[in-house]
Design an enzyme around this catalytic site. Structure first.
Site, PDB file in Angstrom:
ATOM      1  N   GLU A   1       0.829  -1.211   0.000  1.00 62.37           N
ATOM      2  CA  GLU A   1       0.000   0.000   0.000  1.00 62.37           C
ATOM      3  C   GLU A   1       0.865   1.262   0.000  1.00 62.37           C
ATOM      4  OE1 GLU A   1      -4.050  -1.544   2.193  1.00 62.37           O
ATOM      5  OE2 GLU A   1      -2.219  -1.358   3.370  1.00 62.37           O
TER       6      GLU A   1
ATOM      7  N   GLU B   1      21.499   7.544  28.695  1.00 61.61           N
ATOM      8  CA  GLU B   1      20.970   6.949  27.448  1.00 61.61           C
ATOM      9  C   GLU B   1      22.006   5.993  26.873  1.00 61.61           C
ATOM     10  OE1 GLU B   1      20.857  10.869  26.068  1.00 61.61           O
ATOM     11  OE2 GLU B   1      22.480  10.635  24.625  1.00 61.61           O
TER      12      GLU B   1
ATOM     13  N   LYS C   1      24.825   4.245  24.511  1.00 60.22           N
ATOM     14  CA  LYS C   1      25.922   4.710  23.649  1.00 60.22           C
ATOM     15  C   LYS C   1      25.883   3.851  22.386  1.00 60.22           C
ATOM     16  CE  LYS C   1      30.865   5.755  23.733  1.00 60.22           C
ATOM     17  NZ  LYS C   1      31.139   5.267  22.402  1.00 60.22           N
TER      18      LYS C   1
ATOM     19  N   ASP D   1      26.629   2.242  18.845  1.00 58.37           N
ATOM     20  CA  ASP D   1      27.916   1.844  18.283  1.00 58.37           C
ATOM     21  C   ASP D   1      27.851   1.860  16.762  1.00 58.37           C
ATOM     22  OD1 ASP D   1      30.489   1.045  18.262  1.00 58.37           O
ATOM     23  OD2 ASP D   1      30.110  -1.039  18.830  1.00 58.37           O
TER      24      ASP D   1
ATOM     25  N   GLU E   1      24.165   9.143  15.614  1.00 60.97           N
ATOM     26  CA  GLU E   1      24.946   7.963  15.255  1.00 60.97           C
ATOM     27  C   GLU E   1      24.202   7.190  14.177  1.00 60.97           C
ATOM     28  OE1 GLU E   1      27.563   8.137  17.173  1.00 60.97           O
ATOM     29  OE2 GLU E   1      28.626   6.232  16.910  1.00 60.97           O
TER      30      GLU E   1
ATOM     31  N   TYR F   1      21.201  12.460  19.276  1.00 63.52           N
ATOM     32  CA  TYR F   1      21.279  12.528  20.739  1.00 63.52           C
ATOM     33  C   TYR F   1      21.897  13.805  21.284  1.00 63.52           C
ATOM     34  CZ  TYR F   1      25.712  10.579  19.134  1.00 63.52           C
ATOM     35  OH  TYR F   1      26.863  10.357  18.448  1.00 63.52           O
TER      36      TYR F   1
ATOM     37  N   LYS G   1      31.509   2.303  29.581  1.00 63.88           N
ATOM     38  CA  LYS G   1      31.728   1.273  28.555  1.00 63.88           C
ATOM     39  C   LYS G   1      31.390  -0.112  29.086  1.00 63.88           C
ATOM     40  CE  LYS G   1      34.390   2.145  25.250  1.00 63.88           C
ATOM     41  NZ  LYS G   1      34.228   2.443  23.842  1.00 63.88           N
TER      42      LYS G   1
ATOM     43  N   CYS H   1      41.324 -30.819  -3.342  1.00 64.09           N
ATOM     44  CA  CYS H   1      40.307 -30.902  -2.295  1.00 64.09           C
ATOM     45  C   CYS H   1      40.869 -31.647  -1.070  1.00 64.09           C
ATOM     46  CB  CYS H   1      39.073 -31.627  -2.824  1.00 64.09           C
ATOM     47  SG  CYS H   1      37.850 -31.933  -1.542  1.00 64.09           S
TER      48      CYS H   1
ATOM     49  N   CYS I   1      38.513 -35.099  -0.976  1.00 66.41           N
ATOM     50  CA  CYS I   1      38.510 -36.140  -2.008  1.00 66.41           C
ATOM     51  C   CYS I   1      39.709 -36.037  -2.941  1.00 66.41           C
ATOM     52  CB  CYS I   1      37.213 -36.105  -2.801  1.00 66.41           C
ATOM     53  SG  CYS I   1      37.104 -34.705  -3.921  1.00 66.41           S
TER      54      CYS I   1
ATOM     55  N   CYS J   1      35.668 -27.448  -5.047  1.00 71.60           N
ATOM     56  CA  CYS J   1      35.838 -28.825  -5.462  1.00 71.60           C
ATOM     57  C   CYS J   1      34.632 -29.118  -6.343  1.00 71.60           C
ATOM     58  CB  CYS J   1      35.830 -29.728  -4.224  1.00 71.60           C
ATOM     59  SG  CYS J   1      35.628 -31.460  -4.610  1.00 71.60           S
TER      60      CYS J   1
ATOM     61  N   CYS K   1      32.022 -35.824  -4.018  1.00 69.65           N
ATOM     62  CA  CYS K   1      32.956 -35.584  -2.913  1.00 69.65           C
ATOM     63  C   CYS K   1      32.227 -35.817  -1.582  1.00 69.65           C
ATOM     64  CB  CYS K   1      33.472 -34.152  -2.977  1.00 69.65           C
ATOM     65  SG  CYS K   1      34.406 -33.661  -1.526  1.00 69.65           S
TER      66      CYS K   1
HETATM   67  S1  IVH Z   1      27.249  12.648  23.189  1.00 68.89           S
HETATM   68  C1  IVH Z   1      29.789  16.463  23.190  1.00 68.89           C
HETATM   69  N1  IVH Z   1      25.666  10.560  23.206  1.00 68.89           N
HETATM   70  O1  IVH Z   1      30.345   8.060  21.162  1.00 68.89           O
HETATM   71  C2  IVH Z   1      29.187  15.128  23.411  1.00 68.89           C
HETATM   72  N2  IVH Z   1      27.717  10.387  22.018  1.00 68.89           N
HETATM   73  O2  IVH Z   1      33.047   7.791  22.229  1.00 68.89           O
HETATM   74  C3  IVH Z   1      28.885  14.446  22.161  1.00 68.89           C
HETATM   75  N3  IVH Z   1      28.004   8.216  20.863  1.00 68.89           N
HETATM   76  O3  IVH Z   1      31.807  10.709  19.379  1.00 68.89           O
HETATM   77  C4  IVH Z   1      28.671  13.005  22.273  1.00 68.89           C
HETATM   78  N4  IVH Z   1      26.085   7.347  21.482  1.00 68.89           N
HETATM   79  O4  IVH Z   1      29.900   9.373  18.242  1.00 68.89           O
HETATM   80  C5  IVH Z   1      26.834  11.063  22.777  1.00 68.89           C
HETATM   81  N5  IVH Z   1      24.118   8.836  23.258  1.00 68.89           N
HETATM   82  C6  IVH Z   1      25.290   9.321  22.831  1.00 68.89           C
HETATM   83  C7  IVH Z   1      26.165   8.580  22.024  1.00 68.89           C
HETATM   84  C8  IVH Z   1      27.385   9.144  21.634  1.00 68.89           C
HETATM   85  C9  IVH Z   1      27.210   7.171  20.788  1.00 68.89           C
HETATM   86  C10 IVH Z   1      29.334   8.291  20.224  1.00 68.89           C
HETATM   87  C11 IVH Z   1      29.660   9.633  19.595  1.00 68.89           C
HETATM   88  C12 IVH Z   1      30.934  10.066  20.261  1.00 68.89           C
HETATM   89  C13 IVH Z   1      31.494   8.783  20.749  1.00 68.89           C
HETATM   90  C14 IVH Z   1      32.450   9.001  21.882  1.00 68.89           C
END
Ligand code: IVH
Length: 699
Positions: free
Chosen positions: A56, A134, A136, A138, A195, A247, A343, A437, A440, A455, A460
């Site tokens: 749709e 919040e 982080k 990746d 991100e 963020y 971390k 191989c 075989c 192969c 085989c």
């Molecule tokens: S704040 C001035 N919030 O982590 C502060 N960064 O290791 C700006 N990242 O360069 C960053 N999640 O690319 C912020 N919730 C989050 C994030 C975040 C991922 C990344 C960001 C930063 C890196 C630092």
């Protein structure tokens, strides 16, 4: 962003526009159509809760494309159609960020967080501080600029001061709005940070595709997202389905005479503002805490649940909530003093690459597998990792004896990120690919454009076993109680030597075997008997024809009345099927031209397996008996599936492509290439829905 009333109103408009979509929507409704499309994009990409089917949505999107093609003066830069770029990007100009993109300081345990809190209290002179926490994310960081409500620039982090301007690729990210009503807050220009991610499912799917094509997979979703931002082909960027979280507001300029909106006095407020404007900010994931204790608990909670998230996070970010306090605390040249990353336990580790073994797969592909000194990564011991192909080994410069960096991204298969050449002693040795191989001994071959050695001896033993394992697997014939280990055992004991052998297995011979009691034998016997009833598409998938996945298997099952009909299909017939290109067609054709494959299918049919397409059994005596049909374009009253059902109920047969075998092409609005093709074949009759209904004798 959208209230309940808005939602109801948009649903009403959706139904109305869908009704008109086939016949034509008038140009004065173009803006309403765009609003409706944006509403559905928000439901899909931000809320993950769509209210319409993909079909749709596509109908409405196509209607907009048509209207814009007819009225180019009505195109707007933030129209949902304007994400798509036509050309390749030549290069990405370097641009300056409005505010340098700083990094974050790191913490790894609660002591580090207590320290951070103590310093924050010292710097502000406050007894208790309010934090916003919040995830982080990746991925790859981006900076976005919106001016007068329009997305005008997207850039990578680069060195923090300057980055690459990648606006074209950023526009492919459907969770980033092309326009947002910042002006309703008095904001004229704003720079926001976020991100870019690829979720785990899309990452796995993307890597699977690379491996299937004999290319090297990417080490982790982070590299995939960051790499895609800088890819030259925006269409490819779109195909990889990037997502984005925003963020951080790093800069904004107000319109003349406007006051700072209340939302922009705290970090949590800024996340809500972004969410309300249609961005995917961590609005639902964020939590506010007074003091650090709650923060620590919340971080631990998220770490436990990280594998349940659809995307990768590598920690949490803790930010002082009040912007005035942030200002007071300031920053170093590297990171703000008002924020810290917590971390999670690393999912990387280093270990030694001891040896490489070569395994032969079901299609004969020889895969090198690195044997590692066992290393624990995020709670899992890793001792063996596929290193894919010769080129991959060369690219990563892997040698036996090397120390290597290994990463396990959540539930994604572990990968070697790189070798660590600085740790070499000189005793490391090259990895030599075999010429024959390993199972075989027959000579290995490599096609020119492929990275994989194969192969080609289909007898085989390694291939035979892998084919049986695939045949009985869950998504194929789903014969429980077999499993990989049992298939290998039975094969070694010569109780099972090929796929048809499953159905003549000597169950008496099994009794007395270690770990195989009467109960397991009974279960296996039932599972084998049940598998005979599996529908045709499962059998086709189970055959393990190269490039034929579950979707293609379904297309193939639909195209014939009996599996052996494929013996008569030419390459062209096959390519006329949906999503079957030359490579796939070649492989299917090759399979059905092979005598021993046909003999195997005949044996399976004798054993009682379903080679007929049950649904396709022709109704005899219907008005359409013996006639073939294909439907294309949008029909005025019937859905495609309804029309096909009517044809079949009346004895007609549905083909999946235009060929000389087709009697009738029933065309609706916007019929495309099928119509063009049919016009070139004299024997195909091109008719409307009404004419089709007349043929059935029902109207
Ligand atoms: S704040 C001035 N919030 O982590 C502060 N960064 O290791 C700006 N990242 O360069 C960053 N999640 O690319 C912020 N919730 C989050 C994030 C975040 C991922 C990344 C960001 C930063 C890196 C630092």
């Amino acid at each position: 962003m959208y209230s309940k009333e808005d939602t109801r109103e948009y649903q009403k408009q959706t139904a109305d526009l869908l009704k008109k979509a086939g016949k034509g929507i008038s140009a004065n409704e173009i803006e309403a159509l765009r609003h409706v499309l944006r509403f559905h994009e928000h439901r899909y990409y931000i809320l993950n809760d769509p209210l319409v089917s993909d079909f749709e949505y596509d109908q409405l999107y196509k209607a907009l494309e048509k209207l814009e093609a007819e009225n180019p003066s009505l195109i707007k830069p933030d129209s949902p159609t304007q994400r798509v770029a036509k050309d390749l990007t030549k290069d990405f100009p370097t641009v300056q960020h409005l505010v340098p993109m700083l990094s974050l300081d790191n913490s790894y345990n609660s002591d580090d967080l207590f320290d951070f809190d103590r310093k924050a209290r010292e710097l502000t002179g406050l007894p208790v501080i309010e934090y916003c926490v919040e995830p982080k994310f990746d991925g790859g960081s981006i900076s976005l600029i919106y001016e007068n409500d329009l997305l005008t620039r997207g850039a990578t982090r680069g060195d923090g001061v300057e980055g690459d301007e990648v606006t074209i690729n950023v526009k492919q990210i459907r969770s980033l709005p092309l326009s947002a009503a910042f002006s309703s807050y008095g904001i004229q220009q704003i720079e926001i940070r976020g991100e870019v991610l690829i979720n785990k499912t899309n990452f796995a799917r993307y890597n699977e595709k690379l491996v299937e094509q004999g290319l090297s997979p990417l080490a982790n979703p982070r590299n995939a997202a960051a790499g895609t931002l800088r890819i030259k082909d925006p269409k490819e960027a779109a195909r990889r389905n990037l997502e984005a979280f925003v963020y951080h507001v790093s800069y904004y300029a107000l319109e003349k005479g406007k006051k700072v909106p209340a939302e922009l006095t705290t970090h949590a407020g800024s996340l809500s503002l972004l969410w309300d404007l249609g961005f995917r900010s961590p609005e639902k994931e964020k939590r506010i805490f007074k003091g650090i204790e709650g923060v620590i608990k919340y971080c631990a909670e998220f770490e436990t649940g990280r594998d349940n998230l659809p995307y990768e996070i590598d920690g949490m970010v803790i930010k002082v909530n009040d912007f005035a306090l942030q200002e007071k605390m300031g920053m170093t040249s590297h990171h703000p003093r008002w924020a810290i990353a917590y971390k999670f336990k690393a999912r990387q580790g280093t270990t030694r690459l001891l040896d490489v073994e070569f395994q032969v797969g079901r299609t004969g592909a020889v895969t090198p597998v690195a044997k590692l000194e066992p290393v624990g990564i995020g709670g899992v011991t890793v001792s063996s990792i596929s290193v894919h192909n010769e080129e991959y080994i060369r690219e990563k410069d892997l040698r036996k004896g090397d120390r290597v960096l290994v990463e396990r991204a959540g539930d994604v298969i572990p990968q070697i990120v790189k070798s660590l050449p600085d740790a070499r002693t000189g005793k490391e040795t090259a990895i030599v690919f075999p010429k024959t191989c390993p199972v075989c001994n027959s000579k290995l071959f490599k096609e020119e454009e492929e990275a994989v050695w194969r192969c080609v001896n289909i007898e085989c033993p390694a291939q035979v076993v892998e084919r049986i394992i695939h045949f009985v697997s869950k998504d194929a014939m789903d014969i429980r109680g077999f499993g990989e280990a049992n298939v290998r055992k039975f094969y070694e004991l010569q109780l099972l030597k090929d796929i048809p052998g499953i159905y003549t297995l000597d169950f008496n011979g099994l009794s007395g075997m270690e770990g195989f009691g009467q109960k397991s034998i009974d279960n296996l016997q039932t599972a084998i008997a049940n598998s005979k009833k599996q529908p045709l598409h499962r059998l086709i998938y189970a055959l393990g024809i190269r490039f034929v996945g579950e979707t293609t298997a379904k297309t193939l099952a639909q195209a014939v009345n009996h599996l052996l009909d494929f013996k008569r299909f030419s390459l062209e017939d096959l390519q006329n099927l949906e999503d079957v290109g030359p490579k796939v067609a070649g492989s299917i054709h090759h399979f059905f031209s092979n005598k021993s494959n046909i003999e195997m299918l005949e044996l399976l049919e004798k054993a009682g397996l379903q080679l007929k397409n049950e649904k396709k059994q022709l109704v005899t005596g219907g008005n359409l008996t013996g006639q073939t049909f294909l439907f294309t374009g949008t029909l005025p009253t019937l859905k495609r599936s309804e029309a096909e059902a009517i044809a079949e109920e009346n004895g007609g047969q549905i083909l999946s492509g235009v060929s000389a075998k087709l009697n009738y092409l029933v065309v609706g609005e916007d019929a495309g290439s099928k119509l063009e093709k049919a016009k070139k074949i004299n024997t195909v009759k091109i008719i409307s829905e009404a004419e089709f209904l007349q043929l059935t004798g029902k109207k």
